[in-house]
Every structure is written in C-alpha cells, then in structure tokens.
Scaffold this motif. Structure first.
Motif, PDB file in Angstrom:
ATOM      1  N   UNK A   4       6.833  22.315  31.276  1.00 39.29           N
ATOM      2  CA  UNK A   4       5.516  22.497  30.188  1.00 39.29           C
ATOM      3  C   UNK A   4       5.422  21.119  29.624  1.00 39.29           C
ATOM      4  N   UNK A   5       6.221  19.323  29.726  1.00 36.32           N
ATOM      5  CA  UNK A   5       6.604  18.646  29.030  1.00 36.32           C
ATOM      6  C   UNK A   5       6.789  17.424  29.584  1.00 36.32           C
ATOM      7  N   UNK A   6       7.768  17.074  29.084  1.00 30.35           N
ATOM      8  CA  UNK A   6       7.912  15.030  28.958  1.00 30.35           C
ATOM      9  C   UNK A   6       9.223  14.847  28.562  1.00 30.35           C
ATOM     10  N   UNK A   7      10.187  14.366  29.879  1.00 30.39           N
ATOM     11  CA  UNK A   7      11.501  14.068  29.421  1.00 30.39           C
ATOM     12  C   UNK A   7      11.035  11.996  28.883  1.00 30.39           C
ATOM     13  N   UNK A   8      11.205  11.474  27.852  1.00 35.21           N
ATOM     14  CA  UNK A   8      11.848   9.882  27.558  1.00 35.21           C
ATOM     15  C   UNK A   8      12.728   9.596  27.753  1.00 35.21           C
ATOM     16  N   UNK A   9      13.100   8.192  27.756  1.00 35.35           N
ATOM     17  CA  UNK A   9      14.605   7.651  27.941  1.00 35.35           C
ATOM     18  C   UNK A   9      14.135   6.286  27.436  1.00 35.35           C
ATOM     19  N   UNK A  10      14.750   5.923  26.568  1.00 32.99           N
ATOM     20  CA  UNK A  10      14.580   5.072  25.976  1.00 32.99           C
ATOM     21  C   UNK A  10      16.061   3.930  26.054  1.00 32.99           C
ATOM     22  N   UNK A  11      16.178   2.870  25.561  1.00 34.00           N
ATOM     23  CA  UNK A  11      17.826   1.841  25.625  1.00 34.00           C
ATOM     24  C   UNK A  11      17.695   2.282  24.093  1.00 34.00           C
ATOM     25  N   UNK A  12      18.954   2.403  24.131  1.00 35.09           N
ATOM     26  CA  UNK A  12      19.962   2.469  22.778  1.00 35.09           C
ATOM     27  C   UNK A  12      20.239   0.759  22.733  1.00 35.09           C
ATOM     28  N   UNK A  17      17.735  10.359  25.283  1.00 33.15           N
ATOM     29  CA  UNK A  17      17.011  11.084  26.078  1.00 33.15           C
ATOM     30  C   UNK A  17      16.075  12.075  25.051  1.00 33.15           C
ATOM     31  N   UNK A  18      15.176  12.165  25.069  1.00 34.39           N
ATOM     32  CA  UNK A  18      13.859  13.487  24.343  1.00 34.39           C
ATOM     33  C   UNK A  18      13.637  13.536  25.602  1.00 34.39           C
ATOM     34  N   UNK A  19      13.197  15.039  25.216  1.00 32.39           N
ATOM     35  CA  UNK A  19      12.671  15.614  25.520  1.00 32.39           C
ATOM     36  C   UNK A  19      11.308  16.536  24.803  1.00 32.39           C
ATOM     37  N   UNK A  20      10.671  17.022  24.988  1.00 30.13           N
ATOM     38  CA  UNK A  20       9.612  17.182  25.041  1.00 30.13           C
ATOM     39  C   UNK A  20       8.300  18.091  26.037  1.00 30.13           C
ATOM     40  N   UNK A  21       8.868  19.587  24.790  1.00 28.61           N
ATOM     41  CA  UNK A  21       8.374  21.133  26.164  1.00 28.61           C
ATOM     42  C   UNK A  21       7.903  21.812  24.788  1.00 28.61           C
ATOM     43  N   UNK A  22       6.331  22.047  25.283  1.00 26.95           N
ATOM     44  CA  UNK A  22       5.182  23.479  25.183  1.00 26.95           C
ATOM     45  C   UNK A  22       5.605  24.530  25.228  1.00 26.95           C
ATOM     46  N   UNK A  23       5.401  24.941  23.692  1.00 25.94           N
ATOM     47  CA  UNK A  23       6.440  26.873  23.954  1.00 25.94           C
ATOM     48  C   UNK A  23       5.550  26.721  23.274  1.00 25.94           C
TER      49      UNK A  23
END
Length: 76
Positions: free
Chosen positions: A9-17, A29-35
């Motif tokens: 139900x979503x996506x996971x984004x991984x970005x560099x610091x 790590x950013x997780x976006x989940x549709x609810x």
C-alpha cells in the motif's frame, strides 16, 4: 535519492545524508503508506559507525515533517 521500492500500500524512499562536521553521513528512510483517506508517513535516519550524531538525525527528520506539513494538495 538513492533508492525507491514498492511496499504494501505504498512506497519506501531511501536517500543519502551527506557527511558533515557532525556526522559520517548515512541514510534517511521514508515510508509512505496509503490508509483510507490518509497517508501514513514514517521516517528513520541511520548513521552507521557513530554512537552519537550530535542532533543531525533529529534535525533532518524535523525539517522533513515541516516540509510535509506545508504541502497543499489540489484534489479538485
């Protein structure tokens, strides 16, 4: 942005610091989940090989959530 993955139900984004005087650098790590009519956002910052990051992770996560709060959607 390093990686994007599909999730349940979503996506996971991984970005560099980027590394700085305070940290060796790491990942956010950013997780976006549709609810239903909402989107659940989960954020985690990981800086490997360092016991204390001098508040770097906390400030990055805080800034990200402030940016998210400013987003206005035009669903019309």
């Amino acid at each position: 942005m390093k990686e994007v993955h599909e999730a349940n139900n979503g996506i996971v984004l991984i970005a560099s610091i980027p590394s700085s005087m305070k940290t060796f650098g790491g990942e956010i790590i950013i997780s976006l989940e549709e609810k239903a009519a909402e989107t659940k956002v989960t954020v985690d910052a990981k800086i490997k090989g360092q016991l204390y990051d001098w508040g770097k992770s906390k400030s990055i996560v805080k800034a990200l959530f402030l940016d998210i709060e400013e987003i206005e959607l035009d669903l019309g």
